[in-house]
Scaffold this motif. Structure first.
Motif, PDB file in Angstrom:
ATOM      1  N   LEU A  32       5.215  -0.807   6.509  1.00  0.00           N
ATOM      2  CA  LEU A  32       4.504  -1.843   7.248  1.00  0.00           C
ATOM      3  C   LEU A  32       4.704  -3.164   6.515  1.00  0.00           C
ATOM      4  CD1 LEU A  32       2.717  -2.587   9.578  1.00  0.00           C
ATOM      5  CD2 LEU A  32       0.759  -1.767   8.283  1.00  0.00           C
ATOM      6  N   ASP A  58       6.883  -4.998  11.564  1.00  0.00           N
ATOM      7  CA  ASP A  58       6.476  -6.304  11.063  1.00  0.00           C
ATOM      8  C   ASP A  58       6.111  -7.125  12.291  1.00  0.00           C
ATOM      9  OD1 ASP A  58       6.893  -8.073   8.311  1.00  0.00           O
ATOM     10  OD2 ASP A  58       6.993  -9.276  10.151  1.00  0.00           O
ATOM     11  N   ASP A  78       4.496  -1.630  17.456  1.00  0.00           N
ATOM     12  CA  ASP A  78       3.258  -2.140  16.869  1.00  0.00           C
ATOM     13  C   ASP A  78       2.796  -1.184  15.760  1.00  0.00           C
ATOM     14  OD1 ASP A  78       2.020   0.055  18.188  1.00  0.00           O
ATOM     15  OD2 ASP A  78       1.449  -1.206  19.893  1.00  0.00           O
ATOM     16  N   ILE A  79       1.710  -1.536  15.106  1.00  0.00           N
ATOM     17  CA  ILE A  79       1.211  -0.718  13.994  1.00  0.00           C
ATOM     18  C   ILE A  79       0.835   0.680  14.469  1.00  0.00           C
ATOM     19  CG2 ILE A  79      -0.623  -0.486  12.280  1.00  0.00           C
ATOM     20  CD1 ILE A  79      -0.684  -3.532  12.077  1.00  0.00           C
ATOM     21  N   ILE A  89       2.085   5.935   5.382  1.00  0.00           N
ATOM     22  CA  ILE A  89       2.305   4.516   5.663  1.00  0.00           C
ATOM     23  C   ILE A  89       2.389   3.770   4.339  1.00  0.00           C
ATOM     24  CG2 ILE A  89       1.386   2.421   6.750  1.00  0.00           C
ATOM     25  CD1 ILE A  89       2.379   4.590   8.721  1.00  0.00           C
ATOM     26  N   VAL A  91       2.225   0.302   2.808  1.00  0.00           N
ATOM     27  CA  VAL A  91       1.702  -1.017   3.159  1.00  0.00           C
ATOM     28  C   VAL A  91       2.300  -2.065   2.221  1.00  0.00           C
ATOM     29  CG1 VAL A  91      -0.369  -2.432   3.434  1.00  0.00           C
ATOM     30  CG2 VAL A  91      -0.435   0.015   4.019  1.00  0.00           C
ATOM     31  N   THR A  93       2.406  -5.535   3.022  1.00  0.00           N
ATOM     32  CA  THR A  93       2.001  -6.734   3.754  1.00  0.00           C
ATOM     33  C   THR A  93       1.383  -7.726   2.775  1.00  0.00           C
ATOM     34  OG1 THR A  93      -0.207  -5.843   4.146  1.00  0.00           O
ATOM     35  CG2 THR A  93       1.466  -5.368   5.819  1.00  0.00           C
ATOM     36  N   ALA A  97      -4.063  -8.447   4.273  1.00  0.00           N
ATOM     37  CA  ALA A  97      -3.945  -7.435   5.330  1.00  0.00           C
ATOM     38  C   ALA A  97      -3.990  -6.003   4.801  1.00  0.00           C
ATOM     39  CB  ALA A  97      -2.654  -7.651   6.116  1.00  0.00           C
ATOM     40  N   HIS A  98      -3.946  -5.808   3.497  1.00  0.00           N
ATOM     41  CA  HIS A  98      -3.905  -4.456   2.937  1.00  0.00           C
ATOM     42  C   HIS A  98      -5.036  -3.566   3.450  1.00  0.00           C
ATOM     43  CE1 HIS A  98      -1.301  -5.296  -0.902  1.00  0.00           C
ATOM     44  NE2 HIS A  98      -0.689  -5.626   0.229  1.00  0.00           N
ATOM     45  N   CYS A 101      -4.857  -2.684   7.341  1.00  0.00           N
ATOM     46  CA  CYS A 101      -3.710  -1.807   7.634  1.00  0.00           C
ATOM     47  C   CYS A 101      -3.923  -0.410   7.060  1.00  0.00           C
ATOM     48  CB  CYS A 101      -2.425  -2.414   7.086  1.00  0.00           C
ATOM     49  SG  CYS A 101      -1.958  -3.968   7.881  1.00  0.00           S
ATOM     50  N   GLN A 104      -6.606   1.542   9.004  1.00  0.00           N
ATOM     51  CA  GLN A 104      -6.088   2.032  10.282  1.00  0.00           C
ATOM     52  C   GLN A 104      -5.266   3.302  10.067  1.00  0.00           C
ATOM     53  OE1 GLN A 104      -4.195  -1.003  12.652  1.00  0.00           O
ATOM     54  NE2 GLN A 104      -3.629   0.429  14.259  1.00  0.00           N
TER      55      GLN A 104
END
Length: 156
Positions: A32, A58, A78-79, A89, A91, A93, A97-98, A101, A104
């Motif tokens: 991501l 992204d 999308d995510i 996943i 991460v 980012t 945003a950690h 994301c 989720q």
């Protein structure tokens, strides 16, 4: 440990079970974030046989297009689609945003690898840890610079 060492592990040891699971069914890892570090993560993950085809997402179309062109991997739309396609996943980012994301991904039942720092605030980090404990999932924070040859040489 080299490939020859894998056969010497006790098949019921935790490491033996984990490695056997990887060899029987490669982990599908989704990245991501497709900027500098995300690109490096995709490149490195593709070199590990224990990991299946890497998917990525992204939010910036130009970043998606560049990574797709370089590695031939179509991006997730999308995510949510990325999470649905993967076991883990990654991460990569911006720090702000950690938390969102990773939460989720955890709530969807996915393990998470997060580039440092784990989150923007201590409360966010604690929430991630509590969610991982509640769900029985793994959250790992990347401290890859610990193994950077230049850093090791400077320390030694």
């Amino acid at each position: 440990m080299g490939a020859e060492g894998l056969t010497k592990l006790r098949p019921t040891s935790p490491t033996g079970l984990l490695l056997r699971a990887f060899m029987e069914s490669p982990l599908r890892i989704g990245v991501l974030g497709a900027v500098h570090l995300g690109r490096i993560h995709v490149q490195q993950l593709r070199e590990v046989p224990a990991f299946g085809t890497v998917a990525f997402f992204d939010p910036h179309p130009e970043k998606r297009a560049a990574l797709e062109a370089e590695f031939g991997i179509p991006p997730a739309k999308d995510i949510a689609e990325l999470i649905a396609q993967c076991d883990v996943i990654d991460v990569v980012t911006p720090t702000l945003a950690h938390h969102a994301c990773a939460m989720q991904a955890l709530e969807a039942g996915r393990h998470v690898f997060i580039e440092k720092p784990i989150a923007h605030t201590l409360d966010e980090a604690r929430q991630l840890a509590a969610t991982a404990t509640r769900t029985g999932l793994k959250v790992q924070v990347g401290h890859v610079e610990r193994f950077n040859p230049a850093l090791l040489a400077a320390q030694g």
